[in-house]
Write a protein that holds these residues in place. Structure first.
Motif, mmCIF file in Angstrom:
data_model
loop_
_atom_site.group_PDB
_atom_site.id
_atom_site.type_symbol
_atom_site.label_atom_id
_atom_site.label_comp_id
_atom_site.label_asym_id
_atom_site.label_seq_id
_atom_site.Cartn_x
_atom_site.Cartn_y
_atom_site.Cartn_z
ATOM 1 N N ASP A 10 0.824 -1.211 0.000
ATOM 2 C CA ASP A 10 0.000 0.000 0.000
ATOM 3 C C ASP A 10 0.855 1.256 0.000
ATOM 4 N N VAL A 11 2.042 1.206 0.590
ATOM 5 C CA VAL A 11 2.888 2.403 0.654
ATOM 6 C C VAL A 11 4.248 2.253 -0.019
ATOM 7 N N ARG A 12 4.755 1.033 -0.143
ATOM 8 C CA ARG A 12 6.067 0.841 -0.757
ATOM 9 C C ARG A 12 5.934 0.814 -2.277
ATOM 10 N N PRO A 13 6.872 1.409 -3.001
ATOM 11 C CA PRO A 13 6.796 1.431 -4.464
ATOM 12 C C PRO A 13 6.889 0.024 -5.054
ATOM 13 N N CYS A 14 5.838 -0.372 -5.756
ATOM 14 C CA CYS A 14 5.838 -1.707 -6.351
ATOM 15 C C CYS A 14 5.035 -1.758 -7.651
ATOM 16 N N ILE A 15 4.363 -0.665 -7.988
ATOM 17 C CA ILE A 15 3.555 -0.643 -9.204
ATOM 18 C C ILE A 15 4.233 0.267 -10.225
ATOM 19 N N PRO A 16 4.734 -0.312 -11.321
ATOM 20 C CA PRO A 16 5.379 0.510 -12.341
ATOM 21 C C PRO A 16 4.335 1.289 -13.142
ATOM 22 N N VAL A 17 4.546 2.593 -13.231
ATOM 23 C CA VAL A 17 3.616 3.463 -13.954
ATOM 24 C C VAL A 17 4.393 4.395 -14.873
ATOM 25 N N GLN A 19 4.243 8.334 -16.165
ATOM 26 C CA GLN A 19 3.643 9.645 -15.902
ATOM 27 C C GLN A 19 4.475 10.701 -16.614
ATOM 28 N N ALA A 20 3.830 11.405 -17.538
ATOM 29 C CA ALA A 20 4.480 12.469 -18.299
ATOM 30 C C ALA A 20 5.774 11.986 -18.957
ATOM 31 N N GLY A 21 5.735 10.785 -19.502
ATOM 32 C CA GLY A 21 6.889 10.250 -20.207
ATOM 33 C C GLY A 21 7.968 9.665 -19.325
ATOM 34 N N GLN A 22 7.773 9.675 -18.025
ATOM 35 C CA GLN A 22 8.759 9.110 -17.100
ATOM 36 C C GLN A 22 8.195 7.836 -16.485
ATOM 37 N N TYR A 23 9.073 6.880 -16.240
ATOM 38 C CA TYR A 23 8.688 5.643 -15.595
ATOM 39 C C TYR A 23 9.085 5.710 -14.135
ATOM 40 N N LEU A 24 8.162 5.334 -13.265
ATOM 41 C CA LEU A 24 8.438 5.314 -11.841
ATOM 42 C C LEU A 24 7.600 4.234 -11.185
ATOM 43 N N ALA A 25 7.896 3.937 -9.944
ATOM 44 C CA ALA A 25 7.142 2.942 -9.185
ATOM 45 C C ALA A 25 6.420 3.649 -8.043
ATOM 46 N N LEU A 26 5.164 3.264 -7.836
ATOM 47 C CA LEU A 26 4.361 3.839 -6.765
ATOM 48 C C LEU A 26 3.770 2.715 -5.924
ATOM 49 N N GLY A 27 3.421 3.042 -4.693
ATOM 50 C CA GLY A 27 2.661 2.105 -3.875
ATOM 51 C C GLY A 27 1.218 2.096 -4.358
ATOM 52 N N ALA A 35 -4.086 8.436 -9.842
ATOM 53 C CA ALA A 35 -4.546 7.772 -11.070
ATOM 54 C C ALA A 35 -4.903 8.753 -12.179
ATOM 55 N N HIS A 36 -5.500 9.874 -11.827
ATOM 56 C CA HIS A 36 -5.917 10.839 -12.859
ATOM 57 C C HIS A 36 -4.732 11.569 -13.484
ATOM 58 N N HIS A 37 -3.539 11.447 -12.901
ATOM 59 C CA HIS A 37 -2.335 12.069 -13.460
ATOM 60 C C HIS A 37 -1.466 11.071 -14.229
ATOM 61 N N LEU A 38 -1.757 9.792 -14.107
ATOM 62 C CA LEU A 38 -0.923 8.762 -14.717
ATOM 63 C C LEU A 38 -1.331 8.503 -16.157
ATOM 64 N N ASP A 39 -0.332 8.250 -17.002
ATOM 65 C CA ASP A 39 -0.603 7.919 -18.400
ATOM 66 C C ASP A 39 -1.032 6.461 -18.539
ATOM 67 N N ASP A 40 -0.359 5.569 -17.813
ATOM 68 C CA ASP A 40 -0.669 4.148 -17.926
ATOM 69 C C ASP A 40 0.110 3.381 -16.879
ATOM 70 N N LEU A 41 -0.273 2.142 -16.698
ATOM 71 C CA LEU A 41 0.546 1.212 -15.939
ATOM 72 C C LEU A 41 1.683 0.787 -16.862
ATOM 73 N N ALA A 42 2.855 0.576 -16.313
ATOM 74 C CA ALA A 42 4.013 0.252 -17.148
ATOM 75 C C ALA A 42 4.425 -1.206 -16.989
ATOM 76 N N LEU A 43 3.459 -2.086 -17.108
ATOM 77 C CA LEU A 43 3.747 -3.518 -17.040
ATOM 78 C C LEU A 43 3.925 -4.056 -18.455
ATOM 79 N N PRO A 44 5.010 -4.798 -18.701
ATOM 80 C CA PRO A 44 5.310 -5.226 -20.068
ATOM 81 C C PRO A 44 4.448 -6.376 -20.580
#
Length: 103
Positions: A10-17, A19-27, A35-44
């Protein structure tokens, strides 16, 4: 006996997303809040992407009250439209209630 290892998703970064052309991990909590700021989930892998999207959808439905099977269809649509147009996303009250129920 030692306790099993834990990882608080719930809080540790584990979901690849993405956002604005950058890849990052969020809890999970931050993913739902942002969610309304994210472009997509970044799962291959498409099956992993779909499974996570379904999980996030189910959690969102529970947090917003749209998972109530006894809610009449007209009330469900009214509630959904109100959530989509209020622009506030998940309220702090709902987020706190969700955190409290998980403890």
């Amino acid at each position: 006996m030692s306790s099993p290892p834990t990882y608080p998703i719930d809080v540790r970064p584990c979901i690849p997303v993405c956002q604005a052309g950058q890849y990052l991990a969020l809890g999970m909590r931050e993913t739902l809040i942002q969610a309304h700021h994210l472009d997509d989930l970044a799962l291959p892998l498409p099956p992993a992407h779909d499974a996570l999207l379904r999980t996030l959808t189910a959690i969102t439905a529970e947090l917003t009250g749209l998972d109530d099977p006894d809610l009449p269809m007209e009330d469900w649509h009214t509630r959904r439209n109100a959530l989509l147009t209020n622009g506030r996303g998940l309220t702090a009250r709902k987020k706190r209630a969700s955190s409290a129920s998980q403890q």
